[in-house]
Design an enzyme around this catalytic site. Structure first.
Site, PDB file in Angstrom:
ATOM      1  N   ASP A 155      -8.347  81.988  34.230  1.00  0.00           N
ATOM      2  CA  ASP A 155      -7.980  80.576  34.177  1.00  0.00           C
ATOM      3  C   ASP A 155      -7.142  80.318  32.924  1.00  0.00           C
ATOM      4  O   ASP A 155      -7.527  80.714  31.824  1.00  0.00           O
ATOM      5  CB  ASP A 155      -9.251  79.716  34.138  1.00  0.00           C
ATOM      6  CG  ASP A 155      -8.949  78.257  34.357  1.00  0.00           C
ATOM      7  OD1 ASP A 155      -8.784  77.841  35.510  1.00  0.00           O
ATOM      8  OD2 ASP A 155      -8.872  77.515  33.352  1.00  0.00           O
ATOM      9  N   ASN A 195       1.002  70.766  30.686  1.00  0.00           N
ATOM     10  CA  ASN A 195       1.705  69.819  31.556  1.00  0.00           C
ATOM     11  C   ASN A 195       1.956  68.492  30.854  1.00  0.00           C
ATOM     12  O   ASN A 195       3.045  67.925  30.947  1.00  0.00           O
ATOM     13  CB  ASN A 195       0.905  69.573  32.833  1.00  0.00           C
ATOM     14  CG  ASN A 195       1.166  70.594  33.901  1.00  0.00           C
ATOM     15  OD1 ASN A 195       2.194  71.279  33.897  1.00  0.00           O
ATOM     16  ND2 ASN A 195       0.237  70.733  34.821  1.00  0.00           N
ATOM     17  N   HIS A 204       5.720  69.130  33.927  1.00  0.00           N
ATOM     18  CA  HIS A 204       5.254  69.990  35.018  1.00  0.00           C
ATOM     19  C   HIS A 204       6.164  71.194  35.251  1.00  0.00           C
ATOM     20  O   HIS A 204       5.700  72.237  35.699  1.00  0.00           O
ATOM     21  CB  HIS A 204       5.071  69.180  36.299  1.00  0.00           C
ATOM     22  CG  HIS A 204       3.909  68.249  36.219  1.00  0.00           C
ATOM     23  ND1 HIS A 204       2.616  68.646  36.434  1.00  0.00           N
ATOM     24  CD2 HIS A 204       3.853  66.928  35.894  1.00  0.00           C
ATOM     25  CE1 HIS A 204       1.804  67.618  36.264  1.00  0.00           C
ATOM     26  NE2 HIS A 204       2.525  66.566  35.930  1.00  0.00           N
ATOM     27  N   ASP A 217       4.803  74.868  35.536  1.00  0.00           N
ATOM     28  CA  ASP A 217       5.133  75.814  36.607  1.00  0.00           C
ATOM     29  C   ASP A 217       5.627  77.132  36.037  1.00  0.00           C
ATOM     30  O   ASP A 217       5.238  78.210  36.507  1.00  0.00           O
ATOM     31  CB  ASP A 217       6.205  75.225  37.532  1.00  0.00           C
ATOM     32  CG  ASP A 217       5.683  74.121  38.434  1.00  0.00           C
ATOM     33  OD1 ASP A 217       4.447  73.912  38.487  1.00  0.00           O
ATOM     34  OD2 ASP A 217       6.523  73.461  39.084  1.00  0.00           O
ATOM     35  N   GLU A 262      -4.513  76.379  38.223  1.00  0.00           N
ATOM     36  CA  GLU A 262      -4.152  77.313  37.155  1.00  0.00           C
ATOM     37  C   GLU A 262      -5.103  78.509  37.114  1.00  0.00           C
ATOM     38  O   GLU A 262      -5.269  79.148  36.092  1.00  0.00           O
ATOM     39  CB  GLU A 262      -4.123  76.598  35.802  1.00  0.00           C
ATOM     40  CG  GLU A 262      -5.453  76.134  35.290  1.00  0.00           C
ATOM     41  CD  GLU A 262      -5.877  74.753  35.768  1.00  0.00           C
ATOM     42  OE1 GLU A 262      -6.850  74.228  35.215  1.00  0.00           O
ATOM     43  OE2 GLU A 262      -5.254  74.197  36.687  1.00  0.00           O
TER      44      GLU A 262
END
Length: 173
Positions: A38, A46, A51, A55, A81
């Protein structure tokens, strides 16, 4: 079968592969491990950078996972994530070594931002071995170890066998 953002296997493919591994383990004894990886503080990435950088961070983690692959391992985007690593034919020490290699590789490779700055990424990793259990039990054990890794400060690997009684209790709630 493929996660569009990362290019890794998707959750469905990972679930099918884990199921096959567990079934083949029943026919041919061998160890099967699961690592849940994780991205630490992903929401912060973010929120601070947008974002599109989030990404890119996920794509970056996926690429590092592929670069650290052992023959026979499967990497998948598990959700958001979180990534799943199916560790085939591995014992406890091999699972720890593989998970630590992943953690260190991700921590050592930063995401480059548009302005040239390097964004450090770390991950928390929870690991469990199948040990004759079914898929749900193995995934729950890996998830409990992942939450322990986060609770212990993140950027670390925790194996299921290292959980304290308090961490086991919290995971079962």
């Amino acid at each position: 079968s493929t996660d569009m953002l990362t290019g890794l296997a998707n959750r469905r493919i990972a679930t099918e592969a884990l199921s096959r591994e567990l079934e083949s383990r029943d026919r041919r004894p061998r160890s099967v491990g699961v690592a849940l990886v994780d991205v630490d503080f992903f929401k912060r990435i973010n929120d601070r950078h947008g974002h599109s950088v989030g990404d890119r961070a996920l794509q970056h983690v996926a690429q590092v996972l592929l670069n650290t692959a052992r023959t026979g391992d499967l990497f998948a985007r598990w959700g958001g994530e979180e990534f799943l690593v199916l560790l085939s034919n591995v014992g406890e020490e091999g699972a720890r070594t593989a998970a630590e290699r992943i953690r260190r590789a991700i921590a050592g490779a930063h995401v480059l931002l548009e302005n040239g700055a390097a964004l450090p990424i770390t991950v928390s990793v929870g690991v469990a071995l199948a040990r004759g259990r079914g898929m749900d039990a193995v995934l729950e054990a890996a998830d409990a170890a992942l939450y322990a890794a986060k609770g212990r400060g993140r950027d670390r690997v925790v194996l299921e066998d290292e959980l304290t009684d308090e961490e086991r209790s919290a995971a079962s709630r």
